[in-house]
Design a protein around this motif. Structure first.
Motif, short mmCIF file in Angstrom:
data_model
loop_
_atom_site.label_atom_id
_atom_site.label_comp_id
_atom_site.label_asym_id
_atom_site.label_seq_id
_atom_site.Cartn_x
_atom_site.Cartn_y
_atom_site.Cartn_z
N GLN A 62 10.94 69.63 74.78
CA GLN A 62 12.37 69.92 74.78
C GLN A 62 12.92 69.53 73.40
OE1 GLN A 62 15.37 71.08 74.59
NE2 GLN A 62 15.49 71.26 76.82
N ASP A 81 15.75 69.87 71.95
CA ASP A 81 17.14 69.44 71.83
C ASP A 81 17.47 68.23 72.69
OD1 ASP A 81 17.76 71.52 70.02
OD2 ASP A 81 17.99 72.93 71.69
N MET A 105 17.58 65.12 71.98
CA MET A 105 18.47 64.18 71.29
C MET A 105 19.91 64.68 71.26
SD MET A 105 16.92 61.40 70.41
CE MET A 105 17.88 60.70 69.07
N LYS A 106 20.10 65.97 71.49
CA LYS A 106 21.44 66.55 71.50
C LYS A 106 22.03 66.57 72.91
CE LYS A 106 20.40 69.60 67.59
NZ LYS A 106 20.30 71.02 67.13
N GLY A 107 21.32 65.96 73.86
CA GLY A 107 21.83 65.88 75.22
C GLY A 107 21.26 66.89 76.19
N SER A 108 20.29 67.67 75.75
CA SER A 108 19.67 68.66 76.64
C SER A 108 18.60 67.97 77.49
CB SER A 108 19.05 69.80 75.82
OG SER A 108 20.04 70.50 75.10
N HIS A 109 19.04 67.37 78.59
CA HIS A 109 18.13 66.61 79.45
C HIS A 109 17.63 67.49 80.59
CE1 HIS A 109 19.94 62.50 78.02
NE2 HIS A 109 19.36 63.20 77.06
N ASP A 155 9.97 66.02 71.42
CA ASP A 155 11.00 66.89 70.84
C ASP A 155 10.48 67.71 69.66
OD1 ASP A 155 10.76 64.97 68.88
OD2 ASP A 155 12.89 64.44 68.83
N SER A 212 9.83 66.62 66.82
CA SER A 212 10.28 66.01 65.56
C SER A 212 9.74 64.60 65.38
CB SER A 212 11.81 65.99 65.51
OG SER A 212 12.32 67.30 65.53
#
Length: 233
Positions: free
Chosen positions: A6, A8, A10-14, A40, A42
């Motif tokens: 996933q 994203d 860290m951007k809140g896409s849980h 992620d 990264s």
């Protein structure tokens, strides 16, 4: 250990995408309360707990996360896709298993293949990353020709071009140094032409060999990748 992806998170896409959710719920039979390992791409891995199990969108809460230490070197392989795309896909998967930071595809003057499905390559890269338990997804790029690729190579990168020239004694294993930010160019089945070679040399690339044998394109790419990893091991 099974990894899920996933980008994203860290951007809140849980949540897991539909493809990841289907594999998680339908194939692996996970359910609410189970813990998963999610990366992620990264360099970070997250321990998560499923809060809603659905084959189209599985939701989770993050329990903890860890980030791998950034390596003191960077491996970039520029390679021309082979006529049989399966061979290029094989190179991509194995290079990621061994360790590579960036792969740039380009079409050379002697290339027999003049197109490539970059989206398919991205999916293959994600699969290889998860299969080899890595947290970092390599950058995958496509350039229409060698000059375009060369124009985007940072000045700070150590530059090498693999070329079939048995009179050239300099080998990659001798030329490359540990802790380098480096790129190795690998030509198509018909190799680079003289114009491409002259351009690369004029831009600071060093002509290097990859052993005493003539290698297929995908083999040469993998040898270059493995050599740079060994130098940094």
């Amino acid at each position: 250990m099974q990894l899920f992806y996933q980008p994203d998170i860290m951007k809140g896409s849980h949540f897991l995408t539909e493809e990841e959710s289907k594999h998680c719920i339908k194939v692996l039979r996970h359910s609410v309360g189970d813990t998963l390992d999610v990366v992620d791409g990264s360099g970070a891995k997250f321990k998560v707990r499923i809060t809603e199990a659905h084959a189209k969108k599985t939701l989770f809460d993050v329990i903890s996360h860890q980030r791998k230490e950034e390596l003191p070197y960077y491996i970039h392989i520029g390679i021309a896709p082979t006529k049989q795309i399966e061979r290029t896909e094989w190179f991509l998967e194995k290079a990621i298993e061994i360790g590579v930071d960036e792969i740039s595809f380009f079409f050379g003057r002697h290339s027999e293949r003049k197109n490539i499905n970059l989206e398919r390559m991205q999916k293959k890269a994600v699969s290889a990353m998860k299969q080899s338990l890595k947290y970092q997804l390599p950058i995958i790029k496509l350039y229409q020709d060698l000059p375009s690729l060369i124009s985007h190579v940072p000045e700070k990168q150590s530059k090498y071009i693999g070329y079939v020239d048995f009179d050239n004694p300099l080998q990659l294993k001798e030329a490359a140094q540990a802790k380098e930010n480096s790129i190795v160019l690998i030509g198509p089945e018909g190799d680079f032409n003289e114009e491409e070679l002259k351009l690369a040399l004029s831009k600071g690339f060093k002509k290097v060999g990859l052993g005493q044998s003539r290698l297929r394109t995908e083999t040469a790419g993998l040898v270059a990748c493995h050599t740079l990893n060994l130098i940094n091991s």
